[in-house]
Write a protein that holds these residues in place. Sequence first.
Motif, PDB file in Angstrom:
ATOM      1  N   CYS A   1      -3.788  15.865 -24.358  1.00  0.00           N
ATOM      2  CA  CYS A   1      -4.844  16.884 -24.291  1.00  0.00           C
ATOM      3  C   CYS A   1      -4.529  18.037 -23.342  1.00  0.00           C
ATOM      4  CB  CYS A   1      -6.168  16.240 -23.907  1.00  0.00           C
ATOM      5  SG  CYS A   1      -6.244  15.709 -22.189  1.00  0.00           S
ATOM      6  N   HIS A   2      -3.421  17.956 -22.627  1.00  0.00           N
ATOM      7  CA  HIS A   2      -2.937  18.995 -21.715  1.00  0.00           C
ATOM      8  C   HIS A   2      -3.783  19.166 -20.453  1.00  0.00           C
ATOM      9  CE1 HIS A   2      -0.167  19.903 -24.892  1.00  0.00           C
ATOM     10  NE2 HIS A   2      -1.181  20.063 -25.722  1.00  0.00           N
ATOM     11  N   ALA A   3      -4.609  18.194 -20.117  1.00  0.00           N
ATOM     12  CA  ALA A   3      -5.377  18.214 -18.873  1.00  0.00           C
ATOM     13  C   ALA A   3      -4.474  17.744 -17.728  1.00  0.00           C
ATOM     14  CB  ALA A   3      -6.589  17.302 -18.991  1.00  0.00           C
ATOM     15  N   PRO A   4      -4.813  18.105 -16.489  1.00  0.00           N
ATOM     16  CA  PRO A   4      -4.024  17.636 -15.344  1.00  0.00           C
ATOM     17  C   PRO A   4      -4.053  16.112 -15.211  1.00  0.00           C
ATOM     18  CG  PRO A   4      -5.524  19.387 -14.696  1.00  0.00           C
ATOM     19  CD  PRO A   4      -5.892  19.001 -16.096  1.00  0.00           C
ATOM     20  N   LEU A   5      -3.022  15.581 -14.577  1.00  0.00           N
ATOM     21  CA  LEU A   5      -2.946  14.149 -14.316  1.00  0.00           C
ATOM     22  C   LEU A   5      -3.247  13.896 -12.844  1.00  0.00           C
ATOM     23  CD1 LEU A   5       0.275  13.264 -16.314  1.00  0.00           C
ATOM     24  CD2 LEU A   5      -2.078  12.800 -16.980  1.00  0.00           C
ATOM     25  N   ALA A   6      -3.851  12.759 -12.559  1.00  0.00           N
ATOM     26  CA  ALA A   6      -4.186  12.375 -11.189  1.00  0.00           C
ATOM     27  C   ALA A   6      -3.525  11.048 -10.856  1.00  0.00           C
ATOM     28  CB  ALA A   6      -5.695  12.266 -11.015  1.00  0.00           C
ATOM     29  N   ASP A   7      -3.091  10.918  -9.613  1.00  0.00           N
ATOM     30  CA  ASP A   7      -2.502   9.680  -9.120  1.00  0.00           C
ATOM     31  C   ASP A   7      -3.623   8.805  -8.597  1.00  0.00           C
ATOM     32  OD1 ASP A   7      -0.937   7.687  -8.103  1.00  0.00           O
ATOM     33  OD2 ASP A   7      -0.046   8.892  -6.517  1.00  0.00           O
ATOM     34  N   LYS A   8      -3.946   7.767  -9.318  1.00  0.00           N
ATOM     35  CA  LYS A   8      -5.017   6.852  -8.911  1.00  0.00           C
ATOM     36  C   LYS A   8      -4.409   5.695  -8.123  1.00  0.00           C
ATOM     37  CE  LYS A   8      -8.249   9.063 -11.098  1.00  0.00           C
ATOM     38  NZ  LYS A   8      -9.345   9.708 -10.462  1.00  0.00           N
ATOM     39  N   SER A   9      -3.823   6.015  -6.982  1.00  0.00           N
ATOM     40  CA  SER A   9      -3.085   5.022  -6.205  1.00  0.00           C
ATOM     41  C   SER A   9      -3.965   3.893  -5.673  1.00  0.00           C
ATOM     42  CB  SER A   9      -2.337   5.695  -5.055  1.00  0.00           C
ATOM     43  OG  SER A   9      -3.240   6.393  -4.239  1.00  0.00           O
ATOM     44  N   SER A  10      -5.278   4.141  -5.539  1.00  0.00           N
ATOM     45  CA  SER A  10      -6.136   3.056  -5.058  1.00  0.00           C
ATOM     46  C   SER A  10      -6.351   1.990  -6.130  1.00  0.00           C
ATOM     47  CB  SER A  10      -7.480   3.626  -4.606  1.00  0.00           C
ATOM     48  OG  SER A  10      -8.127   4.256  -5.696  1.00  0.00           O
TER      49      SER A  10
ATOM     50  N   LEU B   1       4.565   9.256 -22.498  1.00  0.00           N
ATOM     51  CA  LEU B   1       4.554   9.024 -23.937  1.00  0.00           C
ATOM     52  C   LEU B   1       3.186   8.462 -24.311  1.00  0.00           C
ATOM     53  CD1 LEU B   1       8.030   7.285 -24.289  1.00  0.00           C
ATOM     54  CD2 LEU B   1       7.463   9.660 -24.850  1.00  0.00           C
ATOM     55  N   VAL B   2       2.538   9.080 -25.278  1.00  0.00           N
ATOM     56  CA  VAL B   2       1.205   8.641 -25.678  1.00  0.00           C
ATOM     57  C   VAL B   2       1.236   7.191 -26.151  1.00  0.00           C
ATOM     58  CG1 VAL B   2      -0.717   9.076 -27.256  1.00  0.00           C
ATOM     59  CG2 VAL B   2       0.498  10.993 -26.216  1.00  0.00           C
ATOM     60  N   ASP B   3       2.324   6.783 -26.803  1.00  0.00           N
ATOM     61  CA  ASP B   3       2.447   5.395 -27.276  1.00  0.00           C
ATOM     62  C   ASP B   3       2.529   4.388 -26.134  1.00  0.00           C
ATOM     63  OD1 ASP B   3       2.387   6.287 -29.875  1.00  0.00           O
ATOM     64  OD2 ASP B   3       4.559   6.222 -30.135  1.00  0.00           O
ATOM     65  N   GLU B   4       2.962   4.824 -24.967  1.00  0.00           N
ATOM     66  CA  GLU B   4       3.092   3.945 -23.790  1.00  0.00           C
ATOM     67  C   GLU B   4       1.828   3.952 -22.935  1.00  0.00           C
ATOM     68  OE1 GLU B   4       5.808   2.065 -22.595  1.00  0.00           O
ATOM     69  OE2 GLU B   4       6.814   2.407 -24.485  1.00  0.00           O
ATOM     70  N   ALA B   5       0.898   4.875 -23.188  1.00  0.00           N
ATOM     71  CA  ALA B   5      -0.295   5.025 -22.354  1.00  0.00           C
ATOM     72  C   ALA B   5      -1.306   3.922 -22.640  1.00  0.00           C
ATOM     73  CB  ALA B   5      -0.926   6.384 -22.608  1.00  0.00           C
ATOM     74  N   ARG B   6      -2.074   3.639 -21.599  1.00  0.00           N
ATOM     75  CA  ARG B   6      -3.162   2.647 -21.698  1.00  0.00           C
ATOM     76  C   ARG B   6      -4.471   3.401 -21.939  1.00  0.00           C
ATOM     77  NH1 ARG B   6      -6.749   1.018 -18.043  1.00  0.00           N
ATOM     78  NH2 ARG B   6      -5.700   2.079 -16.341  1.00  0.00           N
TER      79      ARG B   6
ATOM     80  N   ALA C   1      -4.055   6.513 -19.335  1.00  0.00           N
ATOM     81  CA  ALA C   1      -3.335   6.157 -18.109  1.00  0.00           C
ATOM     82  C   ALA C   1      -1.868   5.940 -18.465  1.00  0.00           C
ATOM     83  CB  ALA C   1      -3.927   4.898 -17.495  1.00  0.00           C
ATOM     84  N   TYR C   2      -1.008   6.744 -17.860  1.00  0.00           N
ATOM     85  CA  TYR C   2       0.424   6.695 -18.150  1.00  0.00           C
ATOM     86  C   TYR C   2       1.142   5.904 -17.060  1.00  0.00           C
ATOM     87  CZ  TYR C   2      -0.723  10.354 -21.444  1.00  0.00           C
ATOM     88  OH  TYR C   2      -1.275  11.052 -22.482  1.00  0.00           O
ATOM     89  N   PRO C   3       2.052   5.012 -17.449  1.00  0.00           N
ATOM     90  CA  PRO C   3       2.763   4.204 -16.451  1.00  0.00           C
ATOM     91  C   PRO C   3       3.784   5.033 -15.682  1.00  0.00           C
ATOM     92  CG  PRO C   3       3.633   3.770 -18.637  1.00  0.00           C
ATOM     93  CD  PRO C   3       2.458   4.681 -18.817  1.00  0.00           C
ATOM     94  N   VAL C   4       4.059   4.590 -14.463  1.00  0.00           N
ATOM     95  CA  VAL C   4       5.126   5.167 -13.636  1.00  0.00           C
ATOM     96  C   VAL C   4       6.112   4.040 -13.378  1.00  0.00           C
ATOM     97  CG1 VAL C   4       5.712   6.254 -11.452  1.00  0.00           C
ATOM     98  CG2 VAL C   4       3.549   6.809 -12.572  1.00  0.00           C
TER      99      VAL C   4
ATOM    100  N   GLU D   1       0.372   4.179 -12.066  1.00  0.00           N
ATOM    101  CA  GLU D   1      -0.227   4.893 -13.178  1.00  0.00           C
ATOM    102  C   GLU D   1      -0.630   6.311 -12.779  1.00  0.00           C
ATOM    103  OE1 GLU D   1      -2.384   1.754 -16.128  1.00  0.00           O
ATOM    104  OE2 GLU D   1      -3.607   2.640 -14.559  1.00  0.00           O
ATOM    105  N   LEU D   2      -0.539   7.215 -13.757  1.00  0.00           N
ATOM    106  CA  LEU D   2      -1.105   8.550 -13.640  1.00  0.00           C
ATOM    107  C   LEU D   2      -2.189   8.628 -14.709  1.00  0.00           C
ATOM    108  CD1 LEU D   2       2.052  10.799 -13.260  1.00  0.00           C
ATOM    109  CD2 LEU D   2       0.488  10.028 -11.483  1.00  0.00           C
ATOM    110  N   VAL D   3      -3.384   9.067 -14.317  1.00  0.00           N
ATOM    111  CA  VAL D   3      -4.528   9.068 -15.212  1.00  0.00           C
ATOM    112  C   VAL D   3      -4.901  10.490 -15.580  1.00  0.00           C
ATOM    113  CG1 VAL D   3      -6.928   8.341 -15.470  1.00  0.00           C
ATOM    114  CG2 VAL D   3      -5.342   6.913 -14.195  1.00  0.00           C
ATOM    115  N   CYS D   4      -5.158  10.704 -16.855  1.00  0.00           N
ATOM    116  CA  CYS D   4      -5.583  12.000 -17.357  1.00  0.00           C
ATOM    117  C   CYS D   4      -6.987  12.297 -16.831  1.00  0.00           C
ATOM    118  CB  CYS D   4      -5.571  12.007 -18.877  1.00  0.00           C
ATOM    119  SG  CYS D   4      -6.196  13.537 -19.587  1.00  0.00           S
TER     120      CYS D   4
END
Length: 60
Positions: free
Chosen positions: A16-25, A52-57, A41-44, A30-33
């Motif tokens: 969706c081209h929105a910024p990603l946030a680091d939800k470290s807590s 990759l959208v296929d790898e996202a939760r 939520a994209y894995p790191v 993961e980086l979350v849209c």
Amino acid sequence: MPVEASLLEILACPACHAPLADKSSDDPAELVCTGSDCGLAYPVRDGIPVLLVDEARRPA
């Protein structure tokens, strides 16, 4: 391993081209849209975001 702040500033959700946030807590691997409709939520792995959208939760 956290993602560098300078890299996080330029990353965007591939779906969706929105910024990603680091939800470290919640999960440091993961980086979350921040888009209101998306929320994927994209894995790191080894400090490298896998944007990759296929790898996202899907949000709960």
